[in-house]
Design a protein around this motif. Structure first.
Motif, PDB file in Angstrom:
ATOM      1  N   ARG A  65     -32.415 -17.537  -6.280  1.00 51.05           N
ATOM      2  CA  ARG A  65     -33.392 -18.206  -5.429  1.00 51.05           C
ATOM      3  C   ARG A  65     -32.794 -18.514  -4.057  1.00 51.05           C
ATOM      4  O   ARG A  65     -31.692 -19.040  -3.955  1.00 51.05           O
ATOM      5  N   GLY A  66     -33.527 -18.164  -3.009  1.00 50.89           N
ATOM      6  CA  GLY A  66     -33.045 -18.343  -1.649  1.00 50.89           C
ATOM      7  C   GLY A  66     -32.325 -17.141  -1.091  1.00 50.89           C
ATOM      8  O   GLY A  66     -32.124 -17.063   0.129  1.00 50.89           O
ATOM      9  N   ARG A  67     -31.913 -16.212  -1.948  1.00 50.18           N
ATOM     10  CA  ARG A  67     -31.232 -14.998  -1.510  1.00 50.18           C
ATOM     11  C   ARG A  67     -32.072 -13.743  -1.725  1.00 50.18           C
ATOM     12  O   ARG A  67     -31.996 -12.803  -0.932  1.00 50.18           O
ATOM     13  N   PHE A  68     -32.861 -13.706  -2.800  1.00 52.28           N
ATOM     14  CA  PHE A  68     -33.675 -12.540  -3.144  1.00 52.28           C
ATOM     15  C   PHE A  68     -35.143 -12.837  -2.865  1.00 52.28           C
ATOM     16  O   PHE A  68     -35.604 -13.980  -3.005  1.00 52.28           O
ATOM     17  N   THR A  69     -35.892 -11.794  -2.503  1.00 52.54           N
ATOM     18  CA  THR A  69     -37.323 -11.910  -2.291  1.00 52.54           C
ATOM     19  C   THR A  69     -38.033 -10.752  -2.973  1.00 52.54           C
ATOM     20  O   THR A  69     -37.730  -9.590  -2.697  1.00 52.54           O
ATOM     21  N   ILE A  70     -38.972 -11.060  -3.859  1.00 52.03           N
ATOM     22  CA  ILE A  70     -39.780 -10.041  -4.506  1.00 52.03           C
ATOM     23  C   ILE A  70     -41.100  -9.907  -3.753  1.00 52.03           C
ATOM     24  O   ILE A  70     -41.667 -10.901  -3.296  1.00 52.03           O
ATOM     25  N   SER A  71     -41.571  -8.685  -3.605  1.00 59.44           N
ATOM     26  CA  SER A  71     -42.841  -8.433  -2.933  1.00 59.44           C
ATOM     27  C   SER A  71     -43.479  -7.193  -3.543  1.00 59.44           C
ATOM     28  O   SER A  71     -42.846  -6.468  -4.309  1.00 59.44           O
ATOM     29  N   ARG A  72     -44.725  -6.948  -3.199  1.00 60.71           N
ATOM     30  CA  ARG A  72     -45.401  -5.766  -3.714  1.00 60.71           C
ATOM     31  C   ARG A  72     -46.337  -5.184  -2.677  1.00 60.71           C
ATOM     32  O   ARG A  72     -46.847  -5.896  -1.805  1.00 60.71           O
ATOM     33  N   ASP A  73     -46.554  -3.878  -2.777  1.00 64.91           N
ATOM     34  CA  ASP A  73     -47.500  -3.164  -1.939  1.00 64.91           C
ATOM     35  C   ASP A  73     -48.416  -2.412  -2.897  1.00 64.91           C
ATOM     36  O   ASP A  73     -48.063  -1.350  -3.412  1.00 64.91           O
ATOM     37  N   ASN A  74     -49.579  -2.981  -3.154  1.00 64.89           N
ATOM     38  CA  ASN A  74     -50.474  -2.388  -4.140  1.00 64.89           C
ATOM     39  C   ASN A  74     -50.993  -1.020  -3.708  1.00 64.89           C
ATOM     40  O   ASN A  74     -51.281  -0.170  -4.549  1.00 64.89           O
TER      41      ASN A  74
END
Length: 122
Positions: A65-74
């Protein structure tokens, strides 16, 4: 036809960054929450991050937490994991998956992709 294909891993120095991708196919990606996991040698598979379907709420393991970022492009059927300030203890094979999709039979029982190796070392 259902596939999860992870990519973007590699060798990086401590403090560096990597962006992992998980390309999904063969199912309606936008309907399902997606997770990133990792497995280090001799360790059990660990849940790293989650992202829900729209709206895209996220959650992270305390260690990232604070270092990684999850995201998505549907539109691209892809989920990402941006990994910053990498540490040697982040070294592992990283996988994506969707327990939600698995529970309704989208994936064969026990299905995992090949994963992508992340090695953090000086």
């Amino acid at each position: 036809q259902v596939q999860l294909v992870e990519s973007g891993g590699g060798l990086v120095q401590p403090g560096g960054s990597l962006r992992l991708s998980c390309a999904a196919s063969g199912f309606t990606f936008s309907k399902f929450a997606m997770n990133w996991y990792r497995q280090a040698p001799g360790k059990e598979r660990e849940l790293v991050a989650t992202i829900s379907s729209i709206p895209s709420m996220t959650n992270y393991a305390d260690s990232v937490r604070g270092r990684f970022t999850i995201s998505r492009d549907n539109a691209k059927n892809t989920v990402y994991l941006q990994m910053n300030i990498l540490k040697p203890e982040d070294t592992a094979v990283y996988y994506c998956n969707s327990p939600q999709a698995a529970r309704v039979g989208v994936f064969p029982q026990g299905y995992w992709g090949q994963g992508t190796q992340v090695t953090v070392s000086s």
